[in-house]
Design an enzyme around this catalytic site. Structure first.
Site, PDB file in Angstrom:
ATOM      1  CG  ASP A   1      -7.308   3.824   2.337  1.00  0.00           C
ATOM      2  OD1 ASP A   1      -8.255   3.381   1.633  1.00  0.00           O
ATOM      3  OD2 ASP A   1      -7.283   4.985   2.755  1.00  0.00           O
TER       4      ASP A   1
ATOM      5  CE  LYS B   1      -1.621   2.433   3.291  1.00  0.00           C
ATOM      6  NZ  LYS B   1      -2.139   2.919   4.544  1.00  0.00           N
TER       7      LYS B   1
END
Ligand code: SF4
Length: 269
Positions: free
Chosen positions: A194, A175
Site C-alpha cells: 500500500d 493488494k
C-alpha cells in the site's frame, strides 16, 4: 542480527556533524530537548546520505525484520472485520482513504447487509449513503455490490483462497487479494504494497521502483516468505506512526541506525 548490535558506521560514510548533532554524539542518548532541536533541523542537502553500501545484505534485512518484530509484536490488520467477506468489502472501501474512516461506516453496512447475498441485493443508493464518508462512494458502492454478486454467483458466497480468483471480484486488485488471503486465511500469497509499504520500501532502499507490482516482486526476493504477512502489517504501522510521509519522526524511529533515507529528519550516524 538484532538492530542494537548493527554497526552503524559500516553502513554509511563518515558525516560532518552539525552543532546539534555533535552535541548528541558527545552526550549519547538524546535528551527530549536535543531531539526537538534535531527534529526541527532536517538533514541539509549537504548532509544528505548516499545509498547504503549493501542495502539488500542478509544481515541488514534481518536487522530490519528483527527491529520491526520487536517494535510491533503481533500487529494485525487495522480494518474491523469478523470474516473474509467483511474484510474483502472493507479493503475495497479503504482505497484512497484511512482505515479509521472505513471502520466508521462498516458497522452499519454489515449490520444491514451481513452476507454476500444481502449485499448483492442491496439498493445502491442506500450503500452510497452508508459509505459516503470513504470517498469515491459511487464507484465503491457499485464495486462492493458487484463483488458481492460475483461471490454469490461464482463462489457460492465464499471468498476464494487464491489471488487469481480474488481478482475476479470487481474492485479487487492484487493488494486487496493479498490483504484478505494473508490476514484472514493466513496464506502468504504476496506482500501487501500500500502507500506506506511503498514509501518505506523506498526509504529503506529495499526497492528502486515506484510501481506497486514491481515493489512487491522486489520485496518477495529479499523478505522470507514466512514473514510476508507480518512484514506488511509492521511496515504499515511504522508508516502510520513514525515514518510518516511528510516529516518522518526519525528521532523516535527504531530503524534509524539502519536507515539512510535521503529525507531523514534526524540522524545518529
Ligand atoms: S529513520 Fe526516518 S526515514 Fe528512516 S525509517 Fe525511520 S522514520 Fe523512516
Amino acid at each position: 542480527m538484532p538492530i542494537s548490535k548493527q554497526p552503524a558506521k559500516a553502513l554509511t560514510p563518515p558525516q560532518k556533524l552539525t552543532p546539534a548533532k555533535r552535541k548528541l554524539a558527545i552526550e549519547g542518548v538524546p535528551s527530549a530537548r536535543a531531539k526537538k532541536i534535531a527534529a526541527s533541523e532536517p538533514v541539509s542537502a549537504k548532509m544528505r546520505r548516499g545509498r547504503t553500501a549493501k542495502p539488500l545484505s542478509p544481515e541488514r534485512i534481518q536487522g530490519i525484520l528483527d527491529a520491526l518484530r520487536r517494535l510491533y509484536p503481533g500487529v494485525v490488520c487495522a480494518l474491523t472485520h469478523k470474516n473474509a467477506f467483511e474484510l474483502t468489502i472493507a479493503t475495497i472501501l479503504s482505497a484512497q482513504t484511512t482505515d479509521v474512516g472505513v471502520n466508521k461506516c462498516t458497522p452499519e453496512l454489515f449490520k444491514m447487509f451481513p452476507t454476500p447475498r444481502r449485499l448483492a441485493d442491496a439498493p445502491v443508493l442506500e450503500v452510497e449513503r452508508i459509505i459516503h464518508g470513504t470517498g469515491f462512494y459511487r464507484a465503491k458502492a457499485k464495486n462492493t455490490i458487484a463483488a458481492a454478486k460475483v461471490l454469490v454467483e461464482r463462489f457460492r458466497g465464499k471468498v476464494p483462497e487464491t489471488v487469481e480468483e480474488m481478482i475476479e471480484l470487481p474492485g479487487v486488485a492484487r493488494k486487496t487479494a493479498n490483504v484478505v488471503l494473508g490476514s484472514w486465511y493466513g496464506i502468504a500469497s504476496g506482500v501487501v504494497v500500500d502507500t506506506h509499504v511503498l514509501r518505506l520500501s523506498l526509504r529503506l532502499e529495499l526497492t528502486k521502483h515506484t510501481e506497486p507490482v514491481k515493489v512487491e516482486l522486489d520485496l518477495q526476493k529479499v523478505i522470507p516468505r514466512d514473514r510476508w504477512i507480518q512484514f506488511s502489517h509492521e511496515l504499515i504501522h511504522h508508516g502510520r506512526q513514525v515514518c510518516i510521509a511528510r516529516k518522518p519522526r526519525c528521532a523516535d524511529c527504531g530503524l534509524e541506525t539502519l536507515c539512510n533515507a535521503k529525507d531523514k529528519t534526524w540522524s545518529s550516524h
